[in-house]
Design an enzyme around this catalytic site. Structure first.
Site, PDB file in Angstrom:
ATOM      1  N   CYS A 128      -1.293   4.311  11.033  1.00 18.12           N
ATOM      2  CA  CYS A 128      -1.081   5.594  11.714  1.00 18.12           C
ATOM      3  C   CYS A 128      -2.299   5.898  12.591  1.00 18.12           C
ATOM      4  CB  CYS A 128      -0.809   6.719  10.719  1.00 18.12           C
ATOM      5  SG  CYS A 128      -2.092   6.959   9.464  1.00 18.12           S
ATOM      6  N   ASP A 178      -0.292   0.585  -5.698  1.00 21.74           N
ATOM      7  CA  ASP A 178      -1.411   1.436  -5.303  1.00 21.74           C
ATOM      8  C   ASP A 178      -2.483   1.324  -6.368  1.00 21.74           C
ATOM      9  OD1 ASP A 178      -1.938   3.791  -3.137  1.00 21.74           O
ATOM     10  OD2 ASP A 178      -3.001   4.189  -5.008  1.00 21.74           O
ATOM     11  N   GLY A 210       5.923   8.221   2.283  1.00 26.04           N
ATOM     12  CA  GLY A 210       7.370   8.324   2.138  1.00 26.04           C
ATOM     13  C   GLY A 210       8.144   7.096   2.547  1.00 26.04           C
ATOM     14  N   CYS A 262       0.871  -1.192   0.000  1.00 26.71           N
ATOM     15  CA  CYS A 262       0.000   0.000   0.000  1.00 26.71           C
ATOM     16  C   CYS A 262       0.902   1.233   0.000  1.00 26.71           C
ATOM     17  CB  CYS A 262      -0.912   0.012   1.218  1.00 26.71           C
ATOM     18  SG  CYS A 262      -1.800  -1.529   1.530  1.00 26.71           S
ATOM     19  N   ALA A 263       1.580   1.481  -1.103  1.00 26.09           N
ATOM     20  CA  ALA A 263       2.711   2.403  -1.105  1.00 26.09           C
ATOM     21  C   ALA A 263       2.350   3.874  -1.182  1.00 26.09           C
ATOM     22  CB  ALA A 263       3.652   2.040  -2.256  1.00 26.09           C
ATOM     23  N   ALA A 264       1.573   4.256  -2.194  1.00 26.88           N
ATOM     24  CA  ALA A 264       1.417   5.679  -2.510  1.00 26.88           C
ATOM     25  C   ALA A 264       0.420   6.366  -1.579  1.00 26.88           C
ATOM     26  CB  ALA A 264       0.968   5.824  -3.966  1.00 26.88           C
ATOM     27  N   PRO A 265       0.611   7.689  -1.381  1.00 28.48           N
ATOM     28  CA  PRO A 265       1.775   8.488  -1.814  1.00 28.48           C
ATOM     29  C   PRO A 265       2.768   8.706  -0.683  1.00 28.48           C
ATOM     30  CG  PRO A 265      -0.001   9.960  -1.233  1.00 28.48           C
ATOM     31  CD  PRO A 265      -0.474   8.551  -0.891  1.00 28.48           C
ATOM     32  N   ASP A 291       1.475  -1.231   4.989  1.00 34.93           N
ATOM     33  CA  ASP A 291       1.174   0.036   5.667  1.00 34.93           C
ATOM     34  C   ASP A 291      -0.286   0.344   5.348  1.00 34.93           C
ATOM     35  OD1 ASP A 291       1.766   2.319   7.183  1.00 34.93           O
ATOM     36  OD2 ASP A 291       2.080   3.490   5.368  1.00 34.93           O
TER      37      ASP A 291
END
Length: 289
Positions: free
Chosen positions: A227, A131, A112, A107-110, A174
């Site tokens: 998060c 993504d 850091g 689940c990379a984008a966007p 993530d």
């Protein structure tokens, strides 16, 4: 949400959490070692009289004492650093991706974290970054280009639909979440999120963890991170996964990061009023057979 927090933390701790969530956000920089070094960046910050404090968590991070429009600085454009909360470094450190490895960022984008993984790998190996939205991948690719992270292959696909014939040494999940650990930076979330939102997202989070794990080599490591501070999205997901997948085990995060970040389960759980960074969660899980 406040009632939930009072039940979990008590009245005094909840008041401290609420005060932290309503305080002015901090700004942290991550040194990009693919282009520069911490020593060089410190010299540059001093040359323009930007006051800062070195991170107590990770060598790669520097915290600015005051908010500033630092993205306009030429050295940001040159990729010497990126703006990134220290909490985002935790899952990357737990992942422990080494040069030459093959890594899946489900689940990379966007965000850091992808570029930080490439930095940790010294731009040697391969990162597949997924993504579902092309627009988000464009933001990711622009950031990767600025930071000279050249080992990343971005793929526009829903992570739940991704399949690969070759397994990975490391997988980062993530997961999309309620974001309730980031209220200092996104104060509008407090008016938009409720328990119903959490209930809607936990099934997807669990499926993403399972999908990521299915792409992992024996002996490999998967990190599940969010998060948010909510247990339904965090430890309860991990416990359910481990109960249903006996060929995986939880690795105590205190073997990698400072023990004051680690909860009684061996997972990272940060809180803004305790750790002075965003609220976040991360679990390191290894496939043992």
């Amino acid at each position: 949400m406040v009632k939930r927090w009072v039940a979990r933390y008590g009245k005094d701790e909840t008041e401290k959490l609420l005060m932290a969530n309503n305080s002015k956000p901090s700004m942290a920089l991550r040194v990009n070692n693919l282009v520069s070094s911490k020593e060089e960046l410190i010299i540059l910050l001093n040359s323009v009289d930007l006051k800062f404090t070195e991170s107590k968590l990770f060598d790669e991070f520097i915290r600015l004492n005051n908010l500033t429009n630092i993205a306009d600085w030429e050295y940001f454009q040159k990729g010497y650093f990126t703006i990134q909360d220290e909490s985002t470094g935790i899952p990357v450190k737990l992942l422990d991706a080494q040069p030459g490895m093959r890594v899946l960022d489900l689940c990379a984008a966007p965000r850091g974290k992808t570029a930080f993984i490439a930095d940790e790998m010294k731009n040697e190996g391969e990162i597949i970054a997924l993504d579902r939205f092309e627009s988000r991948l464009k933001i990711l690719q622009k950031n990767l280009s600025r930071l000279k992270a050249s080992i990343v292959k971005a793929v526009a696909i829903d992570g739940l639909e991704y399949n690969d014939e070759e397994l990975f040494d490391r997988v980062l999940v993530d997961a999309p979440c309620s974001g309730l650990g980031t209220l200092t930076k996104k104060p509008d979330l407090k008016w938009k999120k409720d328990l119903g939102d959490i209930r809607k997202i936990v099934n997807m989070q669990y499926e993403l963890l399972k999908k990521g794990a299915s792409n992992l080599k024996v002996g490999g490591v998967i990190v599940y991170s969010t998060c948010t501070t909510e247990p339904e999205e965090n430890i309860e997901i991990v416990k359910k996964f481990l109960a249903e997948h006996k060929n995986f085990k939880l690795v105590d995060a205190s073997t990698v990061v400072s023990g004051n970040l680690v909860d009684e389960n061996g997972c990272v759980q940060t809180l803004p009023h305790v750790h002075n960074i965003d609220g976040s969660f991360a679990a390191k899980i290894q496939r043992v057979e």
